[in-house]
Design a protein around this motif. Structure first.
Motif, short mmCIF file in Angstrom:
data_model
loop_
_atom_site.label_atom_id
_atom_site.label_comp_id
_atom_site.label_asym_id
_atom_site.label_seq_id
_atom_site.Cartn_x
_atom_site.Cartn_y
_atom_site.Cartn_z
N LYS A 164 -4.08 8.38 1.65
CA LYS A 164 -4.32 6.98 1.29
C LYS A 164 -3.22 6.11 1.90
CE LYS A 164 -7.82 7.70 -1.61
NZ LYS A 164 -9.18 7.14 -1.43
N ASP A 165 -3.49 4.78 1.96
CA ASP A 165 -2.47 3.85 2.46
C ASP A 165 -1.27 3.83 1.50
OD1 ASP A 165 -4.29 3.33 4.39
OD2 ASP A 165 -4.66 1.24 3.83
N VAL A 166 -0.12 3.49 2.05
CA VAL A 166 1.08 3.31 1.24
C VAL A 166 1.33 1.81 1.08
CG1 VAL A 166 3.59 3.64 1.13
CG2 VAL A 166 2.13 5.46 2.02
N ALA A 167 1.69 1.40 -0.13
CA ALA A 167 1.99 -0.01 -0.40
C ALA A 167 3.30 -0.10 -1.17
CB ALA A 167 0.86 -0.66 -1.20
N VAL A 168 4.20 -0.96 -0.69
CA VAL A 168 5.48 -1.19 -1.35
C VAL A 168 5.59 -2.68 -1.65
CG1 VAL A 168 7.99 -1.10 -1.12
CG2 VAL A 168 6.59 0.74 -0.16
N GLU A 169 5.76 -3.01 -2.93
CA GLU A 169 5.89 -4.41 -3.35
C GLU A 169 7.31 -4.63 -3.87
OE1 GLU A 169 2.83 -5.00 -6.25
OE2 GLU A 169 1.26 -5.27 -4.75
N LEU A 170 7.99 -5.62 -3.31
CA LEU A 170 9.38 -5.88 -3.68
C LEU A 170 9.46 -7.02 -4.69
CD1 LEU A 170 12.39 -5.29 -3.22
CD2 LEU A 170 12.35 -7.00 -1.40
N TYR A 171 10.10 -6.76 -5.83
CA TYR A 171 10.23 -7.76 -6.89
C TYR A 171 11.62 -8.39 -6.89
CZ TYR A 171 5.75 -6.38 -8.81
OH TYR A 171 4.41 -6.16 -8.97
N GLU A 172 12.64 -7.61 -6.63
CA GLU A 172 14.00 -8.13 -6.62
C GLU A 172 14.81 -7.40 -5.54
OE1 GLU A 172 15.61 -7.47 -10.48
OE2 GLU A 172 14.18 -8.76 -11.50
N GLY A 173 15.81 -8.09 -4.98
CA GLY A 173 16.71 -7.45 -4.03
C GLY A 173 16.17 -7.43 -2.62
N SER A 174 16.47 -6.37 -1.90
CA SER A 174 16.06 -6.24 -0.52
C SER A 174 15.88 -4.77 -0.18
CB SER A 174 17.11 -6.85 0.42
OG SER A 174 16.76 -6.70 1.77
N VAL A 175 14.85 -4.47 0.62
CA VAL A 175 14.63 -3.09 1.05
C VAL A 175 14.35 -3.06 2.54
CG1 VAL A 175 13.73 -2.35 -1.18
CG2 VAL A 175 12.15 -3.08 0.60
N PRO A 190 12.03 -10.48 -1.66
CA PRO A 190 11.25 -10.51 -2.91
C PRO A 190 9.95 -11.30 -2.72
CG PRO A 190 13.55 -10.87 -3.39
CD PRO A 190 13.44 -10.87 -1.89
N GLY A 191 8.85 -10.71 -3.19
CA GLY A 191 7.55 -11.36 -3.05
C GLY A 191 6.80 -10.90 -1.81
N GLU A 192 7.38 -9.93 -1.07
CA GLU A 192 6.70 -9.41 0.12
C GLU A 192 6.20 -7.99 -0.13
OE1 GLU A 192 8.50 -11.85 3.91
OE2 GLU A 192 9.42 -9.92 3.40
N LYS A 193 5.09 -7.67 0.51
CA LYS A 193 4.43 -6.38 0.34
C LYS A 193 4.27 -5.70 1.70
CE LYS A 193 0.07 -4.40 -1.40
NZ LYS A 193 -1.21 -4.75 -2.09
N PHE A 194 4.70 -4.46 1.76
CA PHE A 194 4.56 -3.67 2.98
C PHE A 194 3.43 -2.68 2.78
CE2 PHE A 194 5.39 0.30 5.23
CZ PHE A 194 5.70 -0.12 6.52
N THR A 195 2.50 -2.61 3.73
CA THR A 195 1.41 -1.63 3.67
C THR A 195 1.39 -0.83 4.96
OG1 THR A 195 -0.20 -3.25 4.51
CG2 THR A 195 -0.02 -2.99 2.11
N TYR A 196 1.03 0.43 4.83
CA TYR A 196 0.95 1.30 6.00
C TYR A 196 -0.25 2.23 5.85
CZ TYR A 196 2.08 4.84 9.50
OH TYR A 196 2.02 5.70 10.57
N GLY A 197 -1.10 2.22 6.86
CA GLY A 197 -2.28 3.08 6.86
C GLY A 197 -2.90 3.10 8.24
N SER A 198 -3.48 4.23 8.60
CA SER A 198 -4.10 4.40 9.93
C SER A 198 -3.13 4.04 11.05
CB SER A 198 -5.37 3.55 10.04
OG SER A 198 -6.30 3.89 9.03
#
Length: 280
Positions: A164-175, A190-198
């Motif tokens: 399945k796709d991977v999704a990372v949602e950031l609420y605080e800080g930095s990644v 914060p407030g950004e979402k990273f998705t990875y698939g295919s």
């Protein structure tokens, strides 16, 4: 290294080896090995030959747990790993050895090494919300399928099931996000979402807040019950009181409860056994 020292070292390794046998069987096997490797002082020349063979046997015996169970968790060898799986129907909170926390969703599991405080690498299958303790000397890394989330101290969710796709949602800080076999890095705010698939990676915004605009206090209490699992009791006369507030979707429940109590000058009591919050 003299023979006595060599013998001591091999006995130590033998005793620490995590093989699936009883102590009696392990001791018997040691005696057999010892009689062959150290039969007498006249046969010292055979020690290293047997030592090499013994090392190969030891490596083979514990390979499934130590040497051949290679994974993204490690740059160096570790002795064993911890696997925590949530087989219940509710979110479970896991406190890691470094005091970081993971709210692990149902049908999800995490895996980390025994030396986690020095090697803060963790694998996840499923979904979890991470609140990471800051430690600049030991960056926190989460491995999910082909992705790596690297942080110093922050809160975020990671969701990724096999195939399945991977999704990372950031609420605080930095990644910092990266993908196996790719040089590119993505820094999330914060407030950004990273998705990875295919084999495709994307970054987009998501709404990390929930807004209550002139809403009944009873509606907020229902939200708390459904998202935090605590029953909320408020005085009947406050049920229709109106509230306007913005809440981080992953805010600590205690912070929200304190906010409500201060806004309406109410006291509150938390019953952990009943999972109930009572305002009065």
């Amino acid at each position: 290294m003299d023979e006595n020292k060599l013998e001591e070292e091999f006995k130590k390794i033998w005793d620490e080896t995590p093989v699936s046998h009883s102590d009696t069987e392990k001791e018997t096997s040691w005696e057999e090995f010892h009689s062959k490797v150290f039969p007498s002082k006249k046969k010292k020349f055979k020690v290293w030959r047997y030592a090499a063979a013994a090392a190969a046997l030891i490596f083979a015996g514990i390979g499934a747990e130590m040497y051949f169970n290679r994974s993204p968790l490690q740059d160096t060898i570790y002795l064993a790993s911890n696997v925590i799986e949530n087989t219940t129907s509710k979110v479970q909170t896991v406190v890691l050895p470094d005091s970081s926390r993971v709210e692990l969703n149902p049908n999800s599991k995490i895996k980390y090494a025994n030396n986690f405080e020095d090697n803060r690498k963790i694998e996840i299958e499923g979904e979890g919300y991470f609140k990471v303790k800051k430690d600049k000397k030991h960056p926190f890394q989460v491995f999910c399928n082909e992705t790596i989330t690297k942080v110093l101290g922050t809160s975020f969710t990671v969701k990724g099931y096999p195939e399945k796709d991977v999704a990372v949602e950031l609420y605080e800080g930095s990644v910092q996000m990266s993908v196996a076999d790719q040089d590119k890095k993505w820094i999330l705010k914060p407030g950004e979402k990273f998705t990875y698939g295919s084999k495709v990676a994307e970054v987009a915004e998501f709404n990390r807040f929930i807004d209550f605009e002139n809403e009944k206090l009873s509606v907020v209490s229902i939200y708390l019950e459904s998202n935090y699992g605590y029953k909320v009791r408020i005085p009947q006369e406050y049920g229709n009181q109106r509230i306007t507030v913005r809440i981080n979707k992953k805010e600590d429940l205690k912070m929200i409860v304190q906010l409500i109590s201060e806004m309406y000058n109410l006291n509150f009591e938390v019953n952990e056994k009943l999972k109930q919050i009572t305002f009065q």
